[in-house]
Design an enzyme around this catalytic site. Structure first.
Site, PDB file in Angstrom:
ATOM      1  N   TYR A 153      61.979 -74.528 -22.414  1.00  0.00           N
ATOM      2  CA  TYR A 153      62.405 -73.142 -21.966  1.00  0.00           C
ATOM      3  C   TYR A 153      63.005 -72.629 -20.575  1.00  0.00           C
ATOM      4  CZ  TYR A 153      61.892 -67.951 -22.144  1.00  0.00           C
ATOM      5  OH  TYR A 153      61.760 -66.256 -21.664  1.00  0.00           O
ATOM      6  N   LYS A 196      66.583 -70.900 -18.588  1.00  0.00           N
ATOM      7  CA  LYS A 196      66.989 -69.605 -18.178  1.00  0.00           C
ATOM      8  C   LYS A 196      67.269 -69.794 -16.926  1.00  0.00           C
ATOM      9  CE  LYS A 196      65.886 -66.463 -21.386  1.00  0.00           C
ATOM     10  NZ  LYS A 196      66.584 -65.911 -22.182  1.00  0.00           N
ATOM     11  N   SER A 211      64.150 -64.778 -16.603  1.00  0.00           N
ATOM     12  CA  SER A 211      63.099 -64.017 -16.823  1.00  0.00           C
ATOM     13  C   SER A 211      62.348 -64.168 -15.421  1.00  0.00           C
ATOM     14  CB  SER A 211      62.463 -64.921 -17.864  1.00  0.00           C
ATOM     15  OG  SER A 211      61.087 -65.499 -18.017  1.00  0.00           O
TER      16      SER A 211
HETATM   17  N1  UFG Z   1      46.858 -65.532 -23.345  1.00  0.00           N
HETATM   18  C1  UFG Z   1      45.859 -65.274 -24.173  1.00  0.00           C
HETATM   19  N2  UFG Z   1      45.949 -64.804 -25.304  1.00  0.00           N
HETATM   20  C2  UFG Z   1      46.112 -64.995 -25.899  1.00  0.00           C
HETATM   21  C3  UFG Z   1      47.847 -65.280 -25.231  1.00  0.00           C
HETATM   22  C4  UFG Z   1      47.964 -64.909 -24.088  1.00  0.00           C
HETATM   23  O1  UFG Z   1      44.202 -64.856 -23.091  1.00  0.00           O
HETATM   24  O2  UFG Z   1      46.261 -65.221 -27.614  1.00  0.00           O
HETATM   25  C5  UFG Z   1      46.979 -65.083 -21.851  1.00  0.00           C
HETATM   26  C6  UFG Z   1      47.776 -65.573 -21.266  1.00  0.00           C
HETATM   27  O3  UFG Z   1      46.914 -66.853 -20.823  1.00  0.00           O
HETATM   28  C7  UFG Z   1      47.924 -65.323 -19.932  1.00  0.00           C
HETATM   29  C8  UFG Z   1      48.482 -63.683 -20.506  1.00  0.00           C
HETATM   30  O4  UFG Z   1      47.495 -63.122 -21.534  1.00  0.00           O
HETATM   31  O5  UFG Z   1      47.643 -65.000 -18.511  1.00  0.00           O
HETATM   32  C9  UFG Z   1      50.031 -63.641 -20.943  1.00  0.00           C
HETATM   33  O6  UFG Z   1      50.602 -64.064 -21.618  1.00  0.00           O
HETATM   34  P1  UFG Z   1      51.691 -64.409 -23.056  1.00  0.00           P
HETATM   35  O7  UFG Z   1      52.302 -65.486 -23.471  1.00  0.00           O
HETATM   36  O8  UFG Z   1      51.628 -63.140 -23.241  1.00  0.00           O
HETATM   37  O9  UFG Z   1      52.445 -64.140 -21.031  1.00  0.00           O
HETATM   38  P2  UFG Z   1      53.685 -65.190 -20.258  1.00  0.00           P
HETATM   39  O10 UFG Z   1      53.543 -64.542 -19.016  1.00  0.00           O
HETATM   40  O11 UFG Z   1      53.139 -66.321 -20.120  1.00  0.00           O
HETATM   41  O12 UFG Z   1      54.759 -66.042 -20.744  1.00  0.00           O
HETATM   42  C10 UFG Z   1      55.343 -64.720 -20.275  1.00  0.00           C
HETATM   43  C11 UFG Z   1      56.971 -65.191 -21.486  1.00  0.00           C
HETATM   44  C12 UFG Z   1      57.704 -66.347 -21.529  1.00  0.00           C
HETATM   45  C13 UFG Z   1      58.019 -66.397 -19.656  1.00  0.00           C
HETATM   46  C14 UFG Z   1      56.566 -66.160 -18.493  1.00  0.00           C
HETATM   47  C15 UFG Z   1      56.389 -66.537 -17.826  1.00  0.00           C
HETATM   48  O13 UFG Z   1      56.632 -64.634 -22.693  1.00  0.00           O
HETATM   49  O14 UFG Z   1      58.774 -65.730 -21.921  1.00  0.00           O
HETATM   50  O15 UFG Z   1      56.007 -65.391 -19.141  1.00  0.00           O
HETATM   51  O16 UFG Z   1      55.962 -66.842 -16.478  1.00  0.00           O
HETATM   52  F1  UFG Z   1      58.060 -67.739 -19.864  1.00  0.00           F
END
Ligand code: UFG
Length: 351
Positions: free
Chosen positions: A157, A161, A132
């Site tokens: 998590y 990785k 990741s």
């Molecule tokens: N977000 C919202 N509302 C939600 C969910 C997410 O506004 O209900 C926003 C988050 O704040 C972020 C964006 O949408 O700005 C993306 O969020 P995700 O949770 O979809 O993805 P992330 O980038 O946080 O997480 C992903 C992977 C993880 C990994 C991470 C590394 O899901 O496995 O990237 O940065 F660890």
């Protein structure tokens, strides 16, 4: 047409999960014989059915957890013609990992160690590992290249990785017969165009895209946008969203690279993204455009641990791996919505 006897057999751990199932489809369609191990702790057999409907082939399936080492040993003993392993099986919820760190360390590290032990013992030489962009944390420079420093992980998590990548490196160094590639994913979203496989998180989704589609279908009342006061053009966080089918194809390319001995060193790693950053608001706008629906959302406080912006430098993967993401944002949101609708339809008609 390749005959059955010539097919190369690949073990896909976590093959009934979101990215795993899409990769199985691409492998089968590229002429590989696929064997899946999955304990189905975060997936169901519906994806096996989906893979079968799309490809006309139901992969051989073994439901057990890779931490069960004697079970894994018997599996390898009875599958001596395996040529490679694509390892997806792992716990992946960032928030849950903060609450249950030991469960994450135990599951994610022991399963990989067992797998590497068996690959060494039974001389299965090729490993593709599901990693990741979380290994980079908030990078100092964007777009982020494979040379960017690995920062202290923001969650257990993320740490699994990082540690898994180190375990692989050390094991490959000690065993010249073993070769591996780590693929560092940015944000996979979307679904197969058939709507037969897709992302199906257990319980409340943590990730943006399934939360959007579940809100639009009426399972959730509104999407909470975590902060609009970041230092970005519209104030919401920026990620490099990549279509899961593009991502799945990269795995086929990676295993092919190893099988055809095109790898430059025994252990390589590649960023898998589109190179384009999109904000949360841009995802919402794309979803509204492709679904023709208004999405109910509200702006709430920032979520702790979120990086502000990250997107990939894709040059190395494009040139060296010979792979490129082709699908745009609208194809991602449209296919995610198609999957959500079709999945719920199938659920309601099967009741
Ligand atoms: N977000 C919202 N509302 C939600 C969910 C997410 O506004 O209900 C926003 C988050 O704040 C972020 C964006 O949408 O700005 C993306 O969020 P995700 O949770 O979809 O993805 P992330 O980038 O946080 O997480 C992903 C992977 C993880 C990994 C991470 C590394 O899901 O496995 O990237 O940065 F660890």
């Amino acid at each position: 047409m390749k005959s059955t006897t010539q097919k190369k057999k690949i073990l896909v751990t976590g093959g009934t999960g979101y990215i795993g199932s899409h990769t199985c489809v691409e492998l089968i369609q590229s002429g590989y014989d696929v064997v899946i191990i999955d304990d189905q702790s975060n997936s169901t057999s519906a994806s096996l059915k989906g893979i079968e409907k799309i490809t006309g082939t139901r992969p051989e399936f073994h439901p057990f957890n890779l931490c069960e080492s004697s079970h894994l040993d018997s599996f390898f003993k009875s599958h001596q013609t395996l040529q490679g392993v694509i390892h997806f099986a792992a716990f992946k919820a960032v928030g849950e990992s903060v609450e249950k760190p030991l469960a994450y360390y135990r599951n994610n590290l022991i399963s990989l160690m067992n797998l590497l032990e068996m690959m060494t013992k039974y001389e299965v030489p090729h490993l593709v590992f599901s990693s990741s962009c979380t290994v980079y944390g908030q990078p100092d420079e964007l777009p982020v290249t494979e040379q960017a420093p690995i920062k202290k992980a923001a969650s257990p998590y993320g740490n699994t990785k990082q540690i898994c990548e180190e375990i692989i490196e050390d094991t490959l160094n000690a065993n010249p017969g073993l070769q591996g590639i780590s693929l560092r994913y940015f944000n996979p979203i979307g679904a197969h165009e058939s709507g037969l496989i897709g992302e199906l998180p257990a319980g409340t989704p943590n990730n943006l895209m399934p939360f959007i589609t579940q809100t639009a279908i009426g399972l959730r009342s509104s999407l909470k946008v975590f902060g609009n006061d970041y230092d970005t053009p519209d104030g919401t966080c920026i990620r490099d969203y990549i279509h899961v089918v593009d991502l799945a194809k990269a795995h086929v390319r990676a295993i092919e690279r190893l099988l055809e001995k095109q790898n430059k060193t025994e252990y390589e790693y590649f960023n898998l993204g589109t190179g384009k950053g999109s904000s949360v608001m841009e995802i919402i706008q794309s979803f509204e455009r492709t679904s023709g629906q208004k999405l109910n959302y509200e702006i709430v406080a920032r979520r702790s641990g979120d990086v502000v912006k990250i997107y990939a430098d894709t040059q190395y993967a494009n040139q060296e791996l010979g792979w490129k993401a082709h699908k745009g944002l609208d194809e991602m949101t449209e296919s995610a919505w198609n999957w959500e609708k079709k999945y719920r339809e199938r659920q309601s008609t099967s009741k």
